[in-house]
Scaffold this motif. Structure first.
Motif, PDB file in Angstrom:
ATOM      1  N   VAL A  95      24.371  -2.819 -46.946  1.00 26.66           N
ATOM      2  CA  VAL A  95      23.935  -2.991 -45.557  1.00 26.66           C
ATOM      3  C   VAL A  95      23.925  -1.632 -44.863  1.00 26.66           C
ATOM      4  O   VAL A  95      24.871  -0.855 -44.976  1.00 26.66           O
ATOM      5  CB  VAL A  95      24.855  -3.975 -44.808  1.00 26.66           C
ATOM      6  CG1 VAL A  95      24.470  -4.058 -43.336  1.00 26.66           C
ATOM      7  CG2 VAL A  95      24.772  -5.358 -45.450  1.00 26.66           C
ATOM      8  N   MET A  96      22.828  -1.364 -44.143  1.00 24.66           N
ATOM      9  CA  MET A  96      22.666  -0.075 -43.457  1.00 24.66           C
ATOM     10  C   MET A  96      22.528  -0.287 -41.956  1.00 24.66           C
ATOM     11  O   MET A  96      22.144  -1.365 -41.497  1.00 24.66           O
ATOM     12  CB  MET A  96      21.435   0.657 -44.007  1.00 24.66           C
ATOM     13  CG  MET A  96      21.557   1.034 -45.477  1.00 24.66           C
ATOM     14  SD  MET A  96      20.016   1.667 -46.191  1.00 24.66           S
ATOM     15  CE  MET A  96      19.149   0.146 -46.549  1.00 24.66           C
ATOM     16  N   ARG A  97      22.845   0.756 -41.198  1.00 24.15           N
ATOM     17  CA  ARG A  97      22.749   0.691 -39.737  1.00 24.15           C
ATOM     18  C   ARG A  97      21.584   1.548 -39.257  1.00 24.15           C
ATOM     19  O   ARG A  97      21.455   2.710 -39.646  1.00 24.15           O
ATOM     20  CB  ARG A  97      24.057   1.182 -39.094  1.00 24.15           C
ATOM     21  CG  ARG A  97      24.006   1.251 -37.567  1.00 24.15           C
ATOM     22  CD  ARG A  97      25.391   1.529 -36.985  1.00 24.15           C
ATOM     23  NE  ARG A  97      25.914   2.839 -37.380  1.00 24.15           N
ATOM     24  CZ  ARG A  97      25.632   3.970 -36.729  1.00 24.15           C
ATOM     25  NH1 ARG A  97      24.804   3.968 -35.691  1.00 24.15           N
ATOM     26  NH2 ARG A  97      26.171   5.113 -37.134  1.00 24.15           N
ATOM     27  N   ILE A  98      20.731   0.954 -38.417  1.00 25.60           N
ATOM     28  CA  ILE A  98      19.607   1.712 -37.871  1.00 25.60           C
ATOM     29  C   ILE A  98      20.122   2.728 -36.863  1.00 25.60           C
ATOM     30  O   ILE A  98      20.853   2.396 -35.928  1.00 25.60           O
ATOM     31  CB  ILE A  98      18.571   0.782 -37.228  1.00 25.60           C
ATOM     32  CG1 ILE A  98      17.892  -0.078 -38.296  1.00 25.60           C
ATOM     33  CG2 ILE A  98      17.524   1.584 -36.459  1.00 25.60           C
ATOM     34  CD1 ILE A  98      16.825  -1.015 -37.761  1.00 25.60           C
ATOM     35  N   GLU A  99      19.729   3.968 -37.065  1.00 33.21           N
ATOM     36  CA  GLU A  99      20.136   5.069 -36.192  1.00 33.21           C
ATOM     37  C   GLU A  99      19.080   5.363 -35.128  1.00 33.21           C
ATOM     38  O   GLU A  99      19.391   5.739 -34.002  1.00 33.21           O
ATOM     39  CB  GLU A  99      20.367   6.310 -37.055  1.00 33.21           C
ATOM     40  CG  GLU A  99      20.651   7.586 -36.322  1.00 33.21           C
ATOM     41  CD  GLU A  99      20.813   8.749 -37.289  1.00 33.21           C
ATOM     42  OE1 GLU A  99      21.864   8.807 -37.958  1.00 33.21           O
ATOM     43  OE2 GLU A  99      19.888   9.580 -37.391  1.00 33.21           O
ATOM     44  N   SER A 100      17.814   5.168 -35.498  1.00 31.16           N
ATOM     45  CA  SER A 100      16.717   5.504 -34.598  1.00 31.16           C
ATOM     46  C   SER A 100      15.538   4.581 -34.869  1.00 31.16           C
ATOM     47  O   SER A 100      15.147   4.391 -36.003  1.00 31.16           O
ATOM     48  CB  SER A 100      16.316   6.965 -34.812  1.00 31.16           C
ATOM     49  OG  SER A 100      15.273   7.351 -33.945  1.00 31.16           O
ATOM     50  N   GLY A 101      14.972   4.001 -33.801  1.00 35.45           N
ATOM     51  CA  GLY A 101      13.853   3.094 -33.955  1.00 35.45           C
ATOM     52  C   GLY A 101      14.293   1.643 -33.885  1.00 35.45           C
ATOM     53  O   GLY A 101      15.416   1.351 -33.485  1.00 35.45           O
ATOM     54  N   PRO A 102      13.427   0.702 -34.288  1.00 35.19           N
ATOM     55  CA  PRO A 102      12.091   0.909 -34.846  1.00 35.19           C
ATOM     56  C   PRO A 102      11.096   1.448 -33.814  1.00 35.19           C
ATOM     57  O   PRO A 102      11.157   1.094 -32.645  1.00 35.19           O
ATOM     58  CB  PRO A 102      11.676  -0.487 -35.324  1.00 35.19           C
ATOM     59  CG  PRO A 102      12.926  -1.301 -35.358  1.00 35.19           C
ATOM     60  CD  PRO A 102      13.794  -0.726 -34.292  1.00 35.19           C
TER      61      PRO A 102
END
Length: 383
Positions: A95-102
């Motif tokens: 599982v990854m965490r969105i840093e910027s966006g969408p």
């Protein structure tokens, strides 16, 4: 593409795919796909994320990267192949965490979005984008070649997302009513959840991104043709949001991150092409910024105006580190070092001043080579 070759594509690039779970405003959950193009940046379909809350982004696949040299000496993970021990790095992002966006493509008709995740494993596989831009394509260049489709269509009765691979032929190359970019029609069965997935060509690069099922009226998704959007708008979206990874940009010599504004010493005549006699180009990829100033052979007063253009640029760039490289008579490249957030505004201010000088000297602004290149926040306006 035989079974072994298709399997190698899956093994090499499966860990570059991610599922994207989203929640609609009404609370309905759905899933789409995204693929990694480098530096933690992922590409997905606009309709997967637009107007929705991203609940989770994750990868279900892992890959072992062989290590050599000093890295192998310090390795802690090993595989045994034919009774020989091999040092490897195990990529497993989970599982990854969105840093910027969408972030969405600037044209609402284009089904592309991009985002960046936090702290991705730097050895995560990268899907290489192809170089087949729309204008360079013939009418059927890829027809009857093969591709591997990778994505996360939901599988009934399963407890977790599973990466699905499918082999397909390119059946046709088409233009659609609703969007200005080339699409490919593939022979694989269209399924919800494949949206945002990658179609990987037998030639070793991404043919494009799965976007939709083409239907003539009402019907199930599975009854339509699988449509794959070609790569040009993917490059555009990445560059517009200053998220184009270096590994994808390196073969383009600054094309995607350069905005060019042209001027003519002759008054434009309606319906006739104008002669470009001077040009300002800005390179800005969100990490570095630079500019070039050009005064062409058709510029009658080049010996006078070109040095003045350089003087004006220099006056706006005081107190930051820059270097002038006179590449040839009438062409100067200006490179910068320093903090991007400090340098970029000065570069745009210098470009604005040089353009204003040309207008004062009687030059006529012709506009940007591609109006979609320039961002409103740049502040450039030579009218």
């Amino acid at each position: 593409m035989n079974t072994g070759e298709a399997r190698e594509v899956f093994k090499s690039y499966a860990a570059a795919l991610a599922y994207v779970e989203v929640e609609s405003p009404t609370g309905d959950l759905s899933i789409g796909t995204a693929f990694h193009v480098g530096e933690g940046v992922f590409v997905t379909a606009r309709h997967v994320v637009e107007g929705k809350k991203v609940v989770e982004v994750g990868s279900t696949e892992s890959v072992h990267i062989p290590l050599t040299g000093a890295e192998a000496v310090n390795a802690t993970t090993f595989l045994y192949v034919n009774d020989e021990r091999m040092a490897v790095h195990w990529v497993r992002n989970g599982v990854m965490r969105i840093e910027s966006g969408p972030y969405l493509h600037s044209d609402e008709r284009v089904d592309v979005a991009v985002f960046k995740v936090h702290a991705i494993d730097p050895r995560t596989p990268v899907i290489p984008l192809g170089s087949h831009l729309d204008d360079w394509l013939g009418g059927s260049d890829f027809v009857l070649t093969e591709a591997v489709i990778l994505g996360y269509p939901p599988i009934p009765m399963t407890t977790t997302p599973a990466l699905v691979g499918a082999r397909a032929e390119i059946s046709a190359q088409v233009d659609l009513y609703e969007t200005p970019y080339v699409h490919f029609v593939l022979s694989a069965t269209a399924r919800g959840g494949f949206s945002g997935g990658v179609a990987f060509s037998e030639y070793g690069f991404a043919l494009g991104m799965v976007t939709r099922s083409l239907l003539a009226g009402e019907g199930s998704v599975e009854s339509g043709y699988m449509a794959v959007l070609a790569v040009e708008p993917i490059y555009e979206c990445l560059a517009w949001h200053r998220m184009l990874p270096d590994c994808q940009a390196e073969m383009w010599d600054g094309l995607w991150n350069t905005s060019e504004f042209s001027f003519s010493s002759d008054e434009p005549v309606s319906g006739e092409p104008s002669r470009v006699t001077a040009q300002i180009a800005i390179f800005d990829d969100g990490k570095t910024c630079g500019m070039t100033i050009t005064c062409g052979d058709g510029c009658s007063d080049r010996d006078n105006i070109f040095p003045e253009m350089l003087r004006v640029a220099r006056s706006r760039l005081s107190n930051i580190y820059f270097s002038f490289s006179l590449m040839r008579l009438g062409y100067c490249k200006i490179d910068f070092k320093g903090n991007y957030s400090e340098v970029a505004p000065r570069v745009y201010a210098a470009a604005q001043s040089v353009g204003a000088l040309l207008v004062r000297r009687g030059y006529f602004p012709l506009g940007f080579a591609d109006e979609s290149d320039i961002r409103p926040e740049s502040g450039l306006d030579f009218a």
